[in-house]
Scaffold this motif. Sequence first.
Motif, short mmCIF file in Angstrom:
data_model
loop_
_atom_site.label_atom_id
_atom_site.label_comp_id
_atom_site.label_asym_id
_atom_site.label_seq_id
_atom_site.Cartn_x
_atom_site.Cartn_y
_atom_site.Cartn_z
N TRP A 128 0.83 -1.21 0.00
CA TRP A 128 0.00 0.00 0.00
C TRP A 128 0.86 1.26 0.00
CZ3 TRP A 128 -3.41 -2.65 4.15
CH2 TRP A 128 -4.41 -3.41 3.50
N ILE A 129 2.00 1.22 0.68
CA ILE A 129 2.90 2.37 0.65
C ILE A 129 3.45 2.58 -0.76
CG2 ILE A 129 5.17 3.20 1.44
CD1 ILE A 129 4.54 1.98 4.17
N LYS A 130 3.77 1.49 -1.44
CA LYS A 130 4.26 1.59 -2.82
C LYS A 130 3.18 2.17 -3.73
CE LYS A 130 6.27 -1.15 -6.56
NZ LYS A 130 6.69 -2.51 -7.00
N GLN A 131 1.94 1.68 -3.57
CA GLN A 131 0.84 2.20 -4.38
C GLN A 131 0.60 3.68 -4.09
OE1 GLN A 131 -2.77 -0.18 -4.17
NE2 GLN A 131 -1.57 -2.06 -4.03
N ARG A 132 0.72 4.08 -2.83
CA ARG A 132 0.53 5.48 -2.46
C ARG A 132 1.57 6.37 -3.14
NH1 ARG A 132 0.86 6.84 3.83
NH2 ARG A 132 3.04 6.34 3.41
N THR A 133 2.81 5.90 -3.17
CA THR A 133 3.86 6.65 -3.84
C THR A 133 3.57 6.78 -5.34
OG1 THR A 133 5.46 5.86 -2.21
CG2 THR A 133 6.35 6.76 -4.25
N GLU A 134 3.10 5.69 -5.94
CA GLU A 134 2.77 5.72 -7.37
C GLU A 134 1.65 6.72 -7.66
OE1 GLU A 134 1.78 1.70 -8.14
OE2 GLU A 134 3.86 1.01 -8.29
N VAL A 135 0.61 6.72 -6.81
CA VAL A 135 -0.50 7.65 -7.01
C VAL A 135 -0.02 9.10 -6.84
CG1 VAL A 135 -2.72 8.42 -6.09
CG2 VAL A 135 -2.26 5.99 -6.34
N ALA A 136 0.81 9.35 -5.83
CA ALA A 136 1.33 10.70 -5.59
C ALA A 136 2.16 11.17 -6.78
CB ALA A 136 2.16 10.73 -4.32
N PRO A 173 -8.43 21.94 -16.92
CA PRO A 173 -9.68 21.51 -17.57
C PRO A 173 -10.56 20.72 -16.60
CG PRO A 173 -7.78 21.04 -18.96
CD PRO A 173 -7.24 21.45 -17.63
N ASP A 174 -11.86 20.76 -16.82
CA ASP A 174 -12.78 20.07 -15.91
C ASP A 174 -12.52 18.58 -15.85
OD1 ASP A 174 -13.96 22.47 -15.34
OD2 ASP A 174 -15.59 22.23 -16.81
N GLY A 175 -12.20 17.98 -17.00
CA GLY A 175 -11.93 16.54 -17.00
C GLY A 175 -10.70 16.19 -16.18
N VAL A 176 -9.66 17.02 -16.28
CA VAL A 176 -8.45 16.79 -15.49
C VAL A 176 -8.73 17.02 -14.01
CG1 VAL A 176 -6.07 17.57 -15.10
CG2 VAL A 176 -6.96 17.38 -17.43
N ARG A 177 -9.53 18.04 -13.70
CA ARG A 177 -9.86 18.32 -12.29
C ARG A 177 -10.62 17.14 -11.67
NH1 ARG A 177 -9.62 23.40 -10.26
NH2 ARG A 177 -9.69 24.23 -12.39
N ASP A 178 -11.54 16.56 -12.44
CA ASP A 178 -12.28 15.39 -11.94
C ASP A 178 -11.33 14.20 -11.74
OD1 ASP A 178 -14.59 16.87 -12.02
OD2 ASP A 178 -15.23 16.09 -13.98
N LEU A 179 -10.40 14.03 -12.70
CA LEU A 179 -9.45 12.92 -12.58
C LEU A 179 -8.54 13.10 -11.37
CD1 LEU A 179 -8.42 10.33 -13.95
CD2 LEU A 179 -6.86 11.75 -15.29
N LEU A 180 -8.10 14.32 -11.11
CA LEU A 180 -7.27 14.60 -9.95
C LEU A 180 -8.04 14.37 -8.65
CD1 LEU A 180 -5.40 17.81 -11.13
CD2 LEU A 180 -4.33 15.63 -10.53
N ALA A 181 -9.33 14.73 -8.65
CA ALA A 181 -10.16 14.50 -7.46
C ALA A 181 -10.28 13.00 -7.18
CB ALA A 181 -11.54 15.12 -7.66
N GLU A 182 -10.40 12.19 -8.23
CA GLU A 182 -10.46 10.73 -8.04
C GLU A 182 -9.15 10.20 -7.48
OE1 GLU A 182 -11.79 7.03 -7.70
OE2 GLU A 182 -13.03 8.78 -8.24
N HIS A 183 -8.04 10.71 -7.99
CA HIS A 183 -6.72 10.30 -7.46
C HIS A 183 -6.56 10.75 -6.01
CE1 HIS A 183 -5.68 9.28 -11.59
NE2 HIS A 183 -4.54 8.79 -11.16
N TRP A 184 -7.09 11.91 -5.67
CA TRP A 184 -7.01 12.40 -4.30
C TRP A 184 -7.78 11.49 -3.35
CZ3 TRP A 184 -4.72 14.43 -0.56
CH2 TRP A 184 -5.36 15.07 0.51
N ARG A 185 -8.96 11.01 -3.78
CA ARG A 185 -9.73 10.06 -2.95
C ARG A 185 -8.97 8.74 -2.80
NH1 ARG A 185 -14.09 12.66 -5.68
NH2 ARG A 185 -13.96 11.18 -7.42
N GLN A 186 -8.34 8.30 -3.89
CA GLN A 186 -7.55 7.07 -3.82
C GLN A 186 -6.37 7.22 -2.86
OE1 GLN A 186 -6.08 5.80 -7.64
NE2 GLN A 186 -5.31 3.85 -6.88
N LEU A 187 -5.73 8.39 -2.89
CA LEU A 187 -4.61 8.65 -1.99
C LEU A 187 -5.06 8.63 -0.52
CD1 LEU A 187 -1.55 9.39 -2.09
CD2 LEU A 187 -2.24 11.78 -1.98
#
Length: 341
Positions: A128-136, A173-187
């Motif tokens: 999970w730490i490795k995955q967290r680093t990848e997401v960041a 862009p709105d699409g990028v903002r939504d994608l970043l929000a999803e990555h933030w929830r995953q983080l």
Amino acid sequence: MSIATLGIDLGKTTIHVVGLDDRGQPVERKKLTRTGLFRFLANLAPCRVAMEACAGSHHVARKAEAMGHRAVILPGQFVLGYTKGQKNDDADATAIAEAATRPTMPEVTIKDGTQQAIQLLHRSRQGWIKQRTEVANRIRAMLLEFGITVPNRIGNLRKALPGILADAENELPDGVRDLLAEHWRQLQTLDDQVVTVTSKLEQLARQDARAARLLTVPGIGPIIATAFVAAVGDGSQFGKGRDCSAWLGLVPQQYTTGGKPRLLGISKRGNRYLRTLLIHGARTVLRHADKQDDALRRWIRPLDGRTHMNKAAVALANKLTRVAWAVLTRGEAFRAEAAAA
């Protein structure tokens, strides 16, 4: 003719076994399922049951010992030299059985269920730490594409990202903002998982008597203590502390030929994860060595002054490994005077 040594080539669904008699001659060859293997072992007279170290080998070894057999787990790299002819499951089982008959063949200590449970917690935490680093890193890369930079360290990203997502003037862009929000929830989810598994390891460190004794050693906290117990157990498989350090790859690598000894850097054999944790723990002790005055710290200070910090950290990790082995095998808490001897 009775079977003296049984070699088992473990597979996910099918398992091959080869039985050798007292002279090392094959007297039995079978292809079994996992259920069939345990049924076969239950009806077999007590003998040496050998297998390679792999997924499920410790479970099979514990079952075999409960049935009265002497279970042996062999390191795969030493079995390879006994393989003859083409590579197949039957030849592998024969090689395992023949390797097990050698009196000098190293063996892997069989782990109990508690050790394996702790080890799985550590592997999950590490993943999970490795995955967290990848997401960041993915978040940083997406932000950089639009000219937004965040200082290093994941803590800075946690602080900056909510503001970046809320800023309507950063031209995302709105699409990028939504994608970043999803990555933030995953983080955030990965953060919660790491915190949960870490708290479980801290609780286990207090409950397990072996880990609780290790907590008295400087530089060893709940994470290192539980990892040490998962890997080493009670330490009885090692004759002395140096054997434990050598198994972890913390002693110099030897290259001797023609009677001329030559010592190189540390061998880096064995459990890389535990070795890394011990070196990080040693760095912490070195950093605060001047804040306490005991026999171990007085041993550390000259070492830190005459060599590079990284070498000093490895040397101290070697020392702490031997101390940890002594604490486990003797059943007593850490004593600075004994550690500095």
